[in-house]
Design a protein around this motif. Structure first.
Motif, mmCIF file in Angstrom:
data_model
loop_
_atom_site.group_PDB
_atom_site.id
_atom_site.type_symbol
_atom_site.label_atom_id
_atom_site.label_comp_id
_atom_site.label_asym_id
_atom_site.label_seq_id
_atom_site.Cartn_x
_atom_site.Cartn_y
_atom_site.Cartn_z
ATOM 1 N N UNK A 137 21.183 28.503 10.964
ATOM 2 C CA UNK A 137 21.156 29.918 10.621
ATOM 3 C C UNK A 137 21.303 30.750 11.892
ATOM 4 N N UNK A 138 22.132 31.772 11.829
ATOM 5 C CA UNK A 138 22.333 32.638 12.987
ATOM 6 C C UNK A 138 23.263 32.069 14.037
ATOM 7 N N UNK A 139 23.919 30.953 13.718
ATOM 8 C CA UNK A 139 24.839 30.326 14.677
ATOM 9 C C UNK A 139 26.229 30.141 14.068
ATOM 10 N N UNK A 157 27.688 32.450 1.223
ATOM 11 C CA UNK A 157 28.001 31.049 1.536
ATOM 12 C C UNK A 157 26.744 30.233 1.804
ATOM 13 N N UNK A 158 25.798 30.802 2.504
ATOM 14 C CA UNK A 158 24.546 30.076 2.748
ATOM 15 C C UNK A 158 23.848 29.746 1.430
ATOM 16 N N UNK A 159 23.889 30.671 0.488
ATOM 17 C CA UNK A 159 23.274 30.440 -0.825
ATOM 18 C C UNK A 159 23.952 29.273 -1.553
ATOM 19 N N UNK A 160 25.256 29.194 -1.473
ATOM 20 C CA UNK A 160 26.008 28.108 -2.122
ATOM 21 C C UNK A 160 25.782 26.776 -1.403
ATOM 22 N N UNK A 161 25.826 26.790 -0.079
ATOM 23 C CA UNK A 161 25.750 25.546 0.696
ATOM 24 C C UNK A 161 24.369 24.904 0.703
ATOM 25 N N UNK A 167 21.669 21.384 4.841
ATOM 26 C CA UNK A 167 20.311 21.911 4.847
ATOM 27 C C UNK A 167 20.313 22.994 5.921
ATOM 28 N N UNK A 168 20.065 24.230 5.525
ATOM 29 C CA UNK A 168 20.087 25.332 6.495
ATOM 30 C C UNK A 168 18.755 25.391 7.221
ATOM 31 N N UNK A 169 18.838 25.428 8.559
ATOM 32 C CA UNK A 169 17.641 25.460 9.382
ATOM 33 C C UNK A 169 17.731 26.566 10.405
#
Length: 176
Positions: A137-139, A157-161, A167-169
């Motif tokens: 996240x943020x990168x 996109x983050x919501x879909x992925x 895994x968003x970190x």
């Protein structure tokens, strides 16, 4: 699990002309550089993906100023650079073979543009058997479109992925 940090299309085109500026570009570059430091401190391979347009008049054509990897990144000579000509970093490139030869099992994704090369490569990685990947996240970032602003594109996109393809970190989990 052996990891690689995959930095997609962080090229000068996104830092040269206001219309192409990435959303929160300074924060994104800072977060990516912190990840590069973390990766090196933990003996994790750093891979730069570099988009190469085939038309010589395109901003990201080989050798053009916009094609160069962003000079604000902490790239070193030993870092792997893989050029691609499509949105998918796996298609028609050495990436899959390189990851296999290096016995990489997990990919950590950052870069640009969220809805194009990052999205396509994340999904392709999953289709190629990489099912435990991470997005920081943020990168990663993009530019405004005619329909949505960059922040909306990123959130969508983050919501879909998340918990499907990656895994968003938070970037704070990866400090050198």
């Amino acid at each position: 699990m052996k990891q690689a940090l995959v930095i997609i299309d962080m090229q000068e085109v996104f830092f040269m002309d206001r219309k192409n500026y990435l959303f929160e570009s300074e924060r994104v570059v800072e977060n990516i550089n912190n990840l590069i430091k973390w990766a090196r401190a933990n003996d994790i391979q750093v891979i730069f993906i570099q988009h190469t347009d085939l038309g010589q008049d395109d901003d990201m054509a080989f050798g053009k100023p916009g094609w160069e990897l962003h000079n604000g990144l902490l790239k070193q000579l030993e870092d792997k650079v893989i050029q691609k000509t499509t949105w998918d970093a796996f298609y028609g490139t050495e990436l899959a073979q390189y990851l296999q030869d290096s016995m990489i099992e997990q990919l950590i994704f950052v870069g640009a543009q969220t809805e194009f090369c990052l999205d396509t490569t994340i999904r392709s990685a999953f289709s190629n058997g990489y099912h435990h990947n991470i997005l920081i996240e943020g990168a990663h970032s993009t530019i405004n479109s005619e329909v949505l602003d960059a922040e909306q594109i990123i959130k969508h996109h983050e919501c879909i992925w998340n918990n499907r393809f990656v895994n968003i970190q938070p970037s704070t989990n990866y400090q050198a």
